[in-house]
Design an enzyme around this catalytic site. Structure first.
Site, mmCIF file in Angstrom:
data_model
loop_
_atom_site.group_PDB
_atom_site.id
_atom_site.type_symbol
_atom_site.label_atom_id
_atom_site.label_comp_id
_atom_site.label_asym_id
_atom_site.label_seq_id
_atom_site.Cartn_x
_atom_site.Cartn_y
_atom_site.Cartn_z
ATOM 1 N N ASP A 15 0.868 -1.172 0.000
ATOM 2 C CA ASP A 15 0.000 0.000 0.000
ATOM 3 C C ASP A 15 0.911 1.229 0.000
ATOM 4 O O ASP A 15 2.131 1.131 0.228
ATOM 5 C CB ASP A 15 -0.967 -0.013 1.187
ATOM 6 C CG ASP A 15 -2.206 0.852 0.897
ATOM 7 O OD1 ASP A 15 -2.120 1.760 0.035
ATOM 8 O OD2 ASP A 15 -3.260 0.626 1.525
HETATM 9 C C1 NOJ Z 1 -4.125 3.821 -0.040
HETATM 10 C C2 NOJ Z 1 -5.282 2.872 0.075
HETATM 11 O O1 NOJ Z 1 -5.228 2.205 1.341
HETATM 12 C C3 NOJ Z 1 -5.349 1.829 -1.031
HETATM 13 O O2 NOJ Z 1 -6.569 1.134 -0.927
HETATM 14 C C4 NOJ Z 1 -5.203 2.494 -2.381
HETATM 15 O O3 NOJ Z 1 -5.301 1.522 -3.415
HETATM 16 C C5 NOJ Z 1 -3.866 3.222 -2.432
HETATM 17 N N1 NOJ Z 1 -3.833 4.235 -1.397
HETATM 18 C C6 NOJ Z 1 -3.655 3.893 -3.804
HETATM 19 O O4 NOJ Z 1 -4.569 4.896 -3.969
#
Ligand code: NOJ
Length: 786
Positions: A311
């Site tokens: 993430d």
């Molecule tokens: C943080 C989020 O937790 C995740 O779900 C997302 O895909 C990424 N950012 C990219 O935007």
């Protein structure tokens, strides 16, 4: 036309950008007759296994040939994914040219995508194409209902179709990869991200997971007009303590295997090409540094052959967690745990540190190669080497495809859940009301009709509920609108507000607010019916949108009470992504329709439902609690020594939810009968067939979701009081009866036993119930013998 997201450089001041960047960085940042441990051969075979002598070996050979030519720095470049946030095209191009970037995310303008790709495939030494990722969660240009809404359809085929449309639209601009499906089981609605998943149940969650992977990816990775899917957030994120986003999750082994992991396993079995590691600590080890999760479970046990992306900033965050000593330690821990690609704003911990780690023998070249290879294989399978560019001319025709909007409308109608309908107030007659008052802050808000993760759409193409009603009723009915109240995340603004295309900041003075409130109530007095559209603004649910209460924000309840006091019939439509405290409404408002955030065609779909051109058939994918104090609350809890007094667990109120899991009404009625179990006894490993007749006993056509629940009466562990193990949404004409069949075999009857540390199927007696929610009463039993 799609715009590069976000194009904020021109919109926000440097100070704001710095604040937002820092904030984003921080955030994204038996009587045991027999315990027969049965390895499920079937479930460990994935579509991705490389079978010697098959075409699957070709991408591998090509990837190995490329790897042989790559320098260490070029390899590390492939592991580096960068946001197009707060960066210039030139600075990113510089990195691409040097082979330092393997992927970009958040670029949605096809021209920009083509420009970046051109640099990669013509100016970098090895000409390796970039893979472009984006959060295509519930639509791209055409927005579908939020995932919790689509799960409420209990219609995996429909969900698969919706994600196929989303994939086609995103692919049209050059995006190859979506960070979806999000399959985190969520049992605490204070957690804002409950809106992004399929709710509380592993069986429903696995069905939705599978459907979405198939929808996004098609029959294989690289299927035309499809995307690479990325199941997230691996794993346990939904169990964040107190429902506080990003906080640690402490989950027992049995809960992990039986509840939290099945939707991930379903995605892997469906051939998902990538996995996103979660942010939070799982049992004291951050998920992004969690070798057990990423290697032992994902790769060894499940035979996953794709790649893992962290993430955003989660690799550098290993240091923030107090798990890694410094950047290099974080890089080594994440890589050796099994994270192939680092998603980051600017930390690029892999790129900065892994060469050093290799020099210091903390990581071997073989380990690096093993991490790069699946990324190259995926790019090969996606056809990026042969077709790196996107045809910009095809975007408009793809976006304008009327079938996409129709699919979004169908999805919104099939997702809605009718919670209450006293005296059959709904469906409304198209001619009985001369004047309808449409009241509430969400009734005409386009952005708030769409829900979180609607980023690349044209907000002007949204049909709000007010617009939908006007279109449906034409000029024959007078429709007047009054927002009545304004609401806001007062003390902690959303980091996503900058992504909103339409903002409703509360601007009213106290005097104006009093005036608007009165105008709304007067409008109701002056009308024949009040349609109230209440709930939460979209930024009140989603990432970084947890709440300690679940009440209707602002003065909405006060408004609802005042409008109801006028004596006019009131219909309440809810736009939200979590259960809200609507206890008062449930007692005092005749009809309540849960519309979720219904998406681009939401207004039209809700108008169809309100006026009987569509019939609600959705069911709740979570237990609808009365207040946050009841949280967590889920139907499949264990029995205790005092099951007869389950309702008395609290002395101050009944420990019962407002609506049970699986609940939802229709404009018609259904009856279940003739429940039959094929055999009273089966042996371990065999399958029993359950049949039941469902009859539409009303006067109009409608859908019923037939649900099957089981309970293992005794065994090597206490088993949940009920577990969903089968469902089917059935369409029935008035008076029609259909027989629905379910199969219960080893997959449904086994569970992960903490003492055995394995899957077991036990020779025991099982209860089963069939009905239309988790309180179903039609009951039978069968026995499993050794
Ligand atoms: C943080 C989020 O937790 C995740 O779900 C997302 O895909 C990424 N950012 C990219 O935007």
């Amino acid at each position: 036309m799609a715009k590069s997201f976000p194009n904020m450089k021109t919109m926000v001041s440097r100070k704001t950008r710095t604040f937002v960047a820092v904030t984003l960085l921080a955030l994204f940042c038996s009587s045991l007759i027999c315990v027969s441990a049965q390895r499920k051969e079937k479930s460990t075979q994935t579509k991705q296994e490389v079978k010697p002598g098959t075409a699957d070996q070709q991408p591998r050979r090509r990837a190995d040939a490329l790897l042989a030519q790559m320098t260490l720095d070029e390899k590390l470049g492939q592991l580096n994914q960068r946001f197009m946030l707060f960066q210039t095209e030139e600075s990113l191009n510089d990195g691409i040219r040097k082979g330092e970037i393997g992927s970009l995310l958040f670029v949605t303008d096809p021209a920009v995508i083509n420009r970046f790709q051109k640099v990669a495939v013509t100016e970098s030494r090895l000409k390796i194409p970039l893979i472009f990722g984006f959060d295509v969660i519930h639509g791209f240009h055409t927005i579908f209902p939020v995932p919790i809404g689509m799960a409420a359809s209990w219609d995996p085929k429909m969900v698969e179709g919706a994600q196929m449309v989303a994939a086609r639209e995103a692919r049209a601009v050059g995006i190859n990869w979506t960070f979806a499906p999000m399959v985190d089981i969520a049992r605490d609605p204070r957690w804002g991200r409950i809106v992004e998943g399929a709710g509380e149940d592993p069986y429903l969650g696995a069905a939705m997971s599978r459907a979405q992977v198939l929808g996004f990816q098609g029959d294989r990775i690289g299927s035309p007009e499809h995307l690479l899917a990325c199941v997230k957030h691996f794993a346990g994120y939904g169990a964040a303590e107190g429902g506080r986003d990003y906080d640690a999750a402490n989950i027992s082994d049995a809960q992990l295997w039986n509840v939290y992991l099945p939707p991930f396993k379903a995605a892997v079995d469906a051939g998902v090409g990538s996995v996103m590691s979660a942010y939070m600590d799982l049992n004291d080890v951050p998920a992004t540094g969690n070798r057990w999760l990423l290697r032992d479970v994902l790769r060894k046990e499940w035979k996953f052959r794709g790649f893992v992306v962290s993430d955003a900033n989660a690799v550098s965050d290993l240091k923030t967690h107090g798990y890694a000593r410094d950047g290099q330690d974080a890089a080594v821990k994440a890589l050796t745990a099994g994270v192939n690609m680092e998603m980051s704003f600017s930390a690029t911990v892999y790129l900065k540190n892994l060469a050093n780690a290799v020099k210091q023998n903390q990581v071997s070249i073989k380990e690096i190669d093993d991490m790069v290879r699946p990324l190259l294989e995926t790019k090969i399978k996606l056809g990026l080497f042969e077709n790196p560019f996107v045809d910009e001319a095809r975007v408009k025709t793809t976006f304008d495809n009327p079938a996409h909007r129709e699919a979004a409308k169908t999805a919104a109608a099939r997702s809605a859940v009718l919670l209450k309908n006293q005296n059959n107030l709904l469906p409304l007659s198209k001619t009985a009301y001369k004047k309808i008052a449409v009241i509430g802050p969400l009734a005409d808000s386009r952005q708030n009709t769409l829900g979180s993760w609607s980023l690349a759409m044209d907000v002007n193409e949204t049909s709000t509920i007010l617009a939908g009603l006007k279109t449906k009723l034409g000029t024959g009915t007078e429709i007047e609108f009054a927002p009545g109240v304004q609401m806001d995340r007062f003390s902690n603004p959303s980091i996503f507000d900058m992504t909103l295309k339409e903002k409703h900041p509360p601007t009213w003075t106290e005097v104006k607010a009093a005036d608007e409130f009165k105008t709304a109530v007067d409008l109701a007095k002056d009308s024949d019916l009040a349609l109230m559209v209440l709930g939460e603004n979209q930024d009140m649910s989603g990432e970084n949108a947890s709440r300690s209460t679940i009440d209707l924000p602002g003065r909405q309840l006060e408004l609802l009470k005042a409008v109801t006091a006028t004596g006019k019939p009131v219909v309440l439509v809810l736009l939200n992504g979590r259960p809200l405290d609507i206890t008062w409404a449930a007692q005092n408002v005749p009809s309540i329709l849960e519309a979720w955030y219904p998406g681009s065609a939401g207004g039209n779909a809700i108008a169809d439902l309100l006026f009987g051109d569509a019939v609600p058939g959705g069911k709740l994918p979570f237990t609808w609690i009365k207040n946050a104090g009841q949280s967590p609350f889920y139907y499949s809890h264990n029995l205790t020594q005092n099951p007869g007094e389950q309702e008395k667990r609290y002395w101050n109120e009944k420990a019962v939810p407002l609506y049970p899991f699986g609940y939802g009404l229709s404009y018609t009625t259904f009856a279940f009968s003739n429940l039959k179990v094929s055999q009273p006894e089966i042996r371990i490993g065999e399958t029993v067939e359950v049949t039941v007749d469902v009859k539409n006993t009303g006067t109009r056509a409608g859908d019923e979701v037939v649900q099957l629940y089981i309970h293992q009466q005794a065994g090597g562990a206490s088993r949940p009081i009920r577990e969903l193990k089968g469902f089917e949404r059935v369409a029935l004409a008035a008076g029609e009866t259909k027989t629905v069949r379910f199969k219960l075999g080893p997959d449904e009857l086994r569970y992960w036993n903490a003492a055995a540390k394995d899957w077991v199927q036990e020779a025991e007696t099982f209860d089963l119930w069939v009905g239309n929610d988790s309180t179903a009463s039609l009951h039978s039993t069968f026995r499993v013998a050794q």
